[in-house]
Design an enzyme around this catalytic site. Structure first.
Site, PDB file in Angstrom:
ATOM      1  N   ARG A  61      19.459 -63.676  97.919  1.00 33.08           N
ATOM      2  CA  ARG A  61      19.085 -62.603  98.852  1.00 33.08           C
ATOM      3  C   ARG A  61      17.838 -62.937  99.656  1.00 33.08           C
ATOM      4  O   ARG A  61      17.006 -62.073  99.935  1.00 33.08           O
ATOM      5  CB  ARG A  61      18.882 -61.277  98.103  1.00 33.08           C
ATOM      6  CG  ARG A  61      20.115 -60.807  97.346  1.00 33.08           C
ATOM      7  CD  ARG A  61      21.278 -60.516  98.278  1.00 33.08           C
ATOM      8  NE  ARG A  61      22.457 -60.110  97.531  1.00 33.08           N
ATOM      9  CZ  ARG A  61      23.406 -60.954  97.096  1.00 33.08           C
ATOM     10  NH1 ARG A  61      23.303 -62.258  97.369  1.00 33.08           N
ATOM     11  NH2 ARG A  61      24.437 -60.519  96.423  1.00 33.08           N
ATOM     12  N   SER A 115      23.127 -51.877  97.602  1.00 37.32           N
ATOM     13  CA  SER A 115      22.405 -52.145  96.356  1.00 37.32           C
ATOM     14  C   SER A 115      20.911 -51.943  96.573  1.00 37.32           C
ATOM     15  O   SER A 115      20.319 -52.549  97.463  1.00 37.32           O
ATOM     16  CB  SER A 115      22.665 -53.579  95.889  1.00 37.32           C
ATOM     17  OG  SER A 115      24.034 -53.759  95.582  1.00 37.32           O
ATOM     18  N   GLU A 145      15.722 -54.225  97.205  1.00 36.25           N
ATOM     19  CA  GLU A 145      16.518 -54.931  98.210  1.00 36.25           C
ATOM     20  C   GLU A 145      16.561 -54.143  99.519  1.00 36.25           C
ATOM     21  O   GLU A 145      16.628 -54.702 100.602  1.00 36.25           O
ATOM     22  CB  GLU A 145      17.945 -55.139  97.683  1.00 36.25           C
ATOM     23  CG  GLU A 145      18.810 -56.047  98.524  1.00 36.25           C
ATOM     24  CD  GLU A 145      20.117 -56.405  97.843  1.00 36.25           C
ATOM     25  OE1 GLU A 145      21.164 -56.347  98.516  1.00 36.25           O
ATOM     26  OE2 GLU A 145      20.099 -56.742  96.651  1.00 36.25           O
TER      27      GLU A 145
END
Length: 302
Positions: free
Chosen positions: A173, A223, A293
């Site tokens: 990520r 998420s 995130e």
């Protein structure tokens, strides 16, 4: 007054601006009015937006599909930029596919399906754009964007640069673009020959998995937290007993506790309250700090 000046400059340069609230441009359906919302259709227009913002010392934010964004309900003192026009085009070479940063992943996947190109099926159903997905190296079901990238064109607002995949510092990520004032313009993808039927079937299977395991039809910002080491954040959250807990119309999804859903009319403060509660509770129970995130957009003072 600077935002009014910026809007006038952009309009004079032929750049379209619209009245917009971020709740209409984010998947969680939360967010206040943007002071300026511009549609940049090519690099020259994008460059003009950046230079104008810098001249008047105002922050800008390039918005993709708004799928990992939680924006404040108050008036947002930013110049938001949506990549349109040339940034939404897909072209094909002999062994490569070139997609603008503004191309929705659904559109890219449809192109791959129609042409029988495999490999990207894992991304089918991710509600993002090419630029956003590459920026954060989006992934699912064992696949990630970095595996299918050949090179990326990007800008610092003045010049265009090109980097091949080995130089893009991809990780879980993350990429070399995170935390820097750099904007992805277009991405060159590798091609893996397959056939339309096989690619379509795989995409359908991945989408069915999403629908079965996630609150896919509910407004959310995706998420909320990254994995901690090799352990997905929901493993920790589940153990805290917070699954299904609410704050007003915001709720930690009872279907998948890695998501916070908007049950209708949820406010920024309600979602943020749950994010904070999750982090504190997980920290107290397991002695770890989960990394968010979701990107927070505060109102900022004018």
């Amino acid at each position: 007054m600077s935002f009014l000046k910026i809007e006038k400059v952009l309009k004079a340069a032929g750049i379209k601006t619209i009245k917009a609230e971020l709740k209409d441009y984010t998947t969680v359906k939360i967010g206040g009015r943007a002071r300026v919302f511009a549609l940049a259709e090519n690099f020259e227009q994008l460059k003009t937006v950046f230079q104008t913002c810098r001249r008047y010392n105002k922050p800008y934010f390039v918005l993709g599909a708004g799928s990992n964004i939680l924006a404040h309900d108050k008036k947002l003192n930013y110049v938001f930029v949506k990549l349109a026009g040339r940034f939404e085009k897909i072209t094909q070479g002999s062994n490569r596919v070139v997609a603008g940063a503004g191309v929705p992943l659904f559109k890219l996947n449809a192109f791959f399906m129609q042409n029988g190109f495999g490999g990207m099926e894992f991304s089918f159903g991710i509600p993002g754009t090419v630029g956003g997905a590459v920026f954060m190296n989006a992934g699912a079901y064992g696949g990630q964007m970095s595996e299918w990238i050949f090179k990326v064109y990007y800008t610092d607002g003045n010049k265009v640069f090109i980097k091949r995949v080995a130089d893009l510092e991809f990780g879980y990520r993350t990429s070399c673009f995170c935390g820097k004032d750099l904007i992805i313009l277009k991405v060159v993808f590798k091609i893996q020959k397959s056939d339309t039927k096989t690619v379509t079937q795989k995409c359908k299977e991945y989408l069915q998995k999403r629908i079965a395991s996630q609150p896919y039809t509910m407004p959310s910002a995706g998420s909320v937290f990254k994995k901690f080491g090799d352990t997905p954040a929901p493993v920790f959250i589940e153990e805290t007993g917070l699954k299904g807990k609410s704050a007003g119309a915001a709720q930690i999804s009872p279907k998948h506790c890695g998501f916070i859903v908007n049950n209708g009319g949820a406010k920024f403060r309600q979602v943020f309250k749950l994010i904070t509660k999750i982090r504190k509770t997980v920290s107290k129970k397991f002695g770890i700090i989960l990394t968010r995130e979701v990107i927070i957009i505060p109102p900022k003072e004018e």
